[in-house]
Design a protein around this motif. Structure first.
Motif, PDB file in Angstrom:
ATOM      1  N   ILE A 108      54.192 -50.636  15.097  1.00 21.42           N
ATOM      2  CA  ILE A 108      54.140 -49.205  14.804  1.00 21.42           C
ATOM      3  C   ILE A 108      52.685 -48.765  14.699  1.00 21.42           C
ATOM      4  O   ILE A 108      51.801 -49.580  14.417  1.00 21.42           O
ATOM      5  CB  ILE A 108      54.917 -48.853  13.522  1.00 21.42           C
ATOM      6  N   PRO A 135      55.773 -53.171  25.301  1.00 27.83           N
ATOM      7  CA  PRO A 135      56.231 -51.776  25.252  1.00 27.83           C
ATOM      8  C   PRO A 135      57.481 -51.525  24.413  1.00 27.83           C
ATOM      9  O   PRO A 135      57.945 -50.388  24.343  1.00 27.83           O
ATOM     10  CB  PRO A 135      56.558 -51.503  26.724  1.00 27.83           C
ATOM     11  N   TYR A 136      58.057 -52.559  23.784  1.00 23.10           N
ATOM     12  CA  TYR A 136      59.383 -52.399  23.178  1.00 23.10           C
ATOM     13  C   TYR A 136      59.417 -51.295  22.117  1.00 23.10           C
ATOM     14  O   TYR A 136      60.424 -50.618  21.942  1.00 23.10           O
ATOM     15  CB  TYR A 136      59.874 -53.732  22.586  1.00 23.10           C
ATOM     16  N   LEU A 137      58.327 -51.114  21.388  1.00 17.60           N
ATOM     17  CA  LEU A 137      58.362 -50.152  20.271  1.00 17.60           C
ATOM     18  C   LEU A 137      58.178 -48.702  20.691  1.00 17.60           C
ATOM     19  O   LEU A 137      58.372 -47.806  19.878  1.00 17.60           O
ATOM     20  CB  LEU A 137      57.331 -50.517  19.195  1.00 17.60           C
ATOM     21  N   GLY A 138      57.773 -48.467  21.955  1.00 19.87           N
ATOM     22  CA  GLY A 138      57.657 -47.082  22.417  1.00 19.87           C
ATOM     23  C   GLY A 138      56.220 -46.639  22.621  1.00 19.87           C
ATOM     24  O   GLY A 138      55.279 -47.289  22.160  1.00 19.87           O
ATOM     25  N   ARG A 139      56.096 -45.504  23.319  1.00 21.83           N
ATOM     26  CA  ARG A 139      54.768 -45.051  23.746  1.00 21.83           C
ATOM     27  C   ARG A 139      53.850 -44.680  22.595  1.00 21.83           C
ATOM     28  O   ARG A 139      52.635 -44.881  22.688  1.00 21.83           O
ATOM     29  CB  ARG A 139      54.907 -43.854  24.696  1.00 21.83           C
ATOM     30  N   ASP A 140      54.397 -44.149  21.483  1.00 21.15           N
ATOM     31  CA  ASP A 140      53.506 -43.772  20.381  1.00 21.15           C
ATOM     32  C   ASP A 140      52.743 -44.979  19.832  1.00 21.15           C
ATOM     33  O   ASP A 140      51.651 -44.831  19.308  1.00 21.15           O
ATOM     34  CB  ASP A 140      54.277 -43.063  19.252  1.00 21.15           C
ATOM     35  N   THR A 141      53.322 -46.151  20.002  1.00 18.41           N
ATOM     36  CA  THR A 141      52.664 -47.349  19.458  1.00 18.41           C
ATOM     37  C   THR A 141      51.528 -47.845  20.360  1.00 18.41           C
ATOM     38  O   THR A 141      50.752 -48.699  19.958  1.00 18.41           O
ATOM     39  CB  THR A 141      53.679 -48.486  19.232  1.00 18.41           C
ATOM     40  N   VAL A 184      60.399 -48.512  32.309  1.00 21.75           N
ATOM     41  CA  VAL A 184      59.230 -48.689  31.439  1.00 21.75           C
ATOM     42  C   VAL A 184      57.958 -48.350  32.216  1.00 21.75           C
ATOM     43  O   VAL A 184      57.100 -47.597  31.738  1.00 21.75           O
ATOM     44  CB  VAL A 184      59.164 -50.129  30.884  1.00 21.75           C
TER      45      VAL A 184
END
Lengths: 302, 302
Positions: A108, A135-141, A184
């Protein structure tokens, strides 16, 4: 400095995209360098590894543009291993090699800040030119890393399609718009735009696409026309030169668009395991690097 | 020792599932502990962080069963930070706290071996009881960790649905059988079976499911009836007690089936930031821990 522009310029000079992986498997350290038991917990092990890695780095200037230390092999030696990694990174950059840290970090955003600070900020103990990310946690990370890429000219390589046998478990699952790995890759296109280099048009937001999946490379290239590829799995993991370059495109001096990594094949060639003195170890390693570089050089020139 | 059995036994004794996160944000270190600039590169910073973390650990025995150090906050301090993490892990285990390292590692199997060796083997510098893992690379890459879980009674928590705003970018995408996070959870059921504890029936192959997504917790619980949940995001990240427990089920002494983590809320409560002496800092931290434990304890007892 802009990571993608700098890397592409050096690759054009060398006329091949070989990246030298630094994966010091303890069990593969040749007799010439071994000390003590070579267990991870033996206090003599870090010095043996450091001597091997240092000797390897000395073979690289003028031969490759970039090295990729795998941080797990340093972490397994504990804090002494991480201290050694810091010295290895400094030694590589002193030899004018670009350093791509293979860390595959992902967390995060407030935590990702810590990783970005650890590896991409000027003055960090292990200050690297680029890093691999998950990339599993998403672009904000990814944002803390993108900010450092913008501010300090760093490079990022986000995992898309990895080279291990089980990579399909999640990456190949079919979504409405294609398999997970393609979606992705496509989802990163906007971030990639932010990091496009003025000199070459290549983006410092790169993607990891395994060399044993040539068709997948072509499909990812369609979705991510500006992202450099890090192609692992060349050599020891079984991929050949032509397959490794399926995501590359025509450039001013041959195919370009990424780097192709070999780790065990360069640092631990068979002949080096049998070397009885430094000179024959050096010849074995030089030979392995020059063969891989030559093979890839021919393939990009075609 | 079996991780899930041991953890569940201790949670039943304490009657609450609170896990104390150790996320030493440099910017939040209270005046009482600050030294120098508190920049990551200031050589005085690690000692300040270590003093804070040590004082925090002293508040925990008898209050919580398990701590979760976030390795990024140690890595950002370089090799000195990793050496400190090793001492923190030893100090926590000396206080009979279970240690779950929040590292979110994931790499191809031969590399994952290095991480497994670094954090789950007896005698490792930072020998932990459990670790968090990333599933993007596939099930084969979890195997080195599962082997250590079997041999040494360790626990694993695999990311399923994380608590950050962008977690949906990939985790919520719809596959034929449901969203990615549910399919990932379901795909781990067989591995979870291998690590089921004889005493409680809970598996040491746990899952990370964010506390701000209560419905998602219920859906994951259906797919993974034996996996313990690590629920992050309690307190500072906005989730309440009832929401955090939506994946828990009835046990012999209330709801059970996981741990609920709070980091900033326990280590950095507002009152502790204003503390002018050690005793008032201790009171502030004790109060924050006891409030969170009490709130969760009431919620599991209902």
């Amino acid at each position: 400095m802009h990571f993608a522009d700098t890397l592409i310029a050096r690759l054009r000079e060398l006329s091949h995209p070989l990246c030298a992986g630094i994966d010091p498997h303890l069990g593969l350290v040749p007799p010439l360098f071994r000390r003590g038991t070579m267990e991870a917990t033996d206090p003599e092990t870090p010095a043996a590894v450091e001597e091997l890695v240092g000797a390897f780095l000395d073979r690289l200037p003028g031969r490759v543009a970039i090295v990729k230390p795998q941080i797990a092999f340093f972490e397994q030696l504990g804090a002494a291993g991480v201290a050694m990694l810091e010295r290895v990174v400094v030694a590589a950059r002193e030899r004018e090699l670009l350093v791509l840290l293979d860390a595959k970090r992902g967390d995060i955003a407030s935590t990702a800040e810590g990783y970005a600070r650890a590896y991409l900020e000027p003055g960090a103990g292990a200050e690297c030119d680029a890093i691999t990310l998950n990339p599993y946690l998403g672009r904000d990370t990814l944002e803390p890393f993108v900010l450092r890429a913008e501010s300090f000219g760093r490079g990022l390589f986000v995992l898309v399609k990895t080279s291990n046998p089980g990579s399909g478990d999640l990456q190949d699952l079919e979504l409405k718009d294609g398999p997970v790995y393609e979606v992705v890759a496509g989802g990163l296109a906007q971030l990639a735009e932010r990091l496009v280099g003025p000199a070459t048009g290549w983006s410092s937001l790169g993607l990891v696409v395994g060399g044993i999946y040539p068709e997948q490379q072509e499909r990812v290239r369609e979705r991510a026309p500006k992202s450099l590829f890090l192609v692992p799995g060349y050599g020891a993991q079984g991929g050949g030169a032509a397959d490794a370059l399926r995501g590359f495109v025509a450039g001013p001096s041959g195919l370009e668009g990424g780097i192709v990594n070999s780790s065990r094949g360069l640092m631990f060639p068979e002949a080096a395991a049998r070397a009885e003195d430094a000179a024959s170890w050096e010849r074995a390693v030089d030979g392995a690097i020059d063969r891989a570089a030559g093979e890839l050089g021919e393939a990009v020139a075609r």
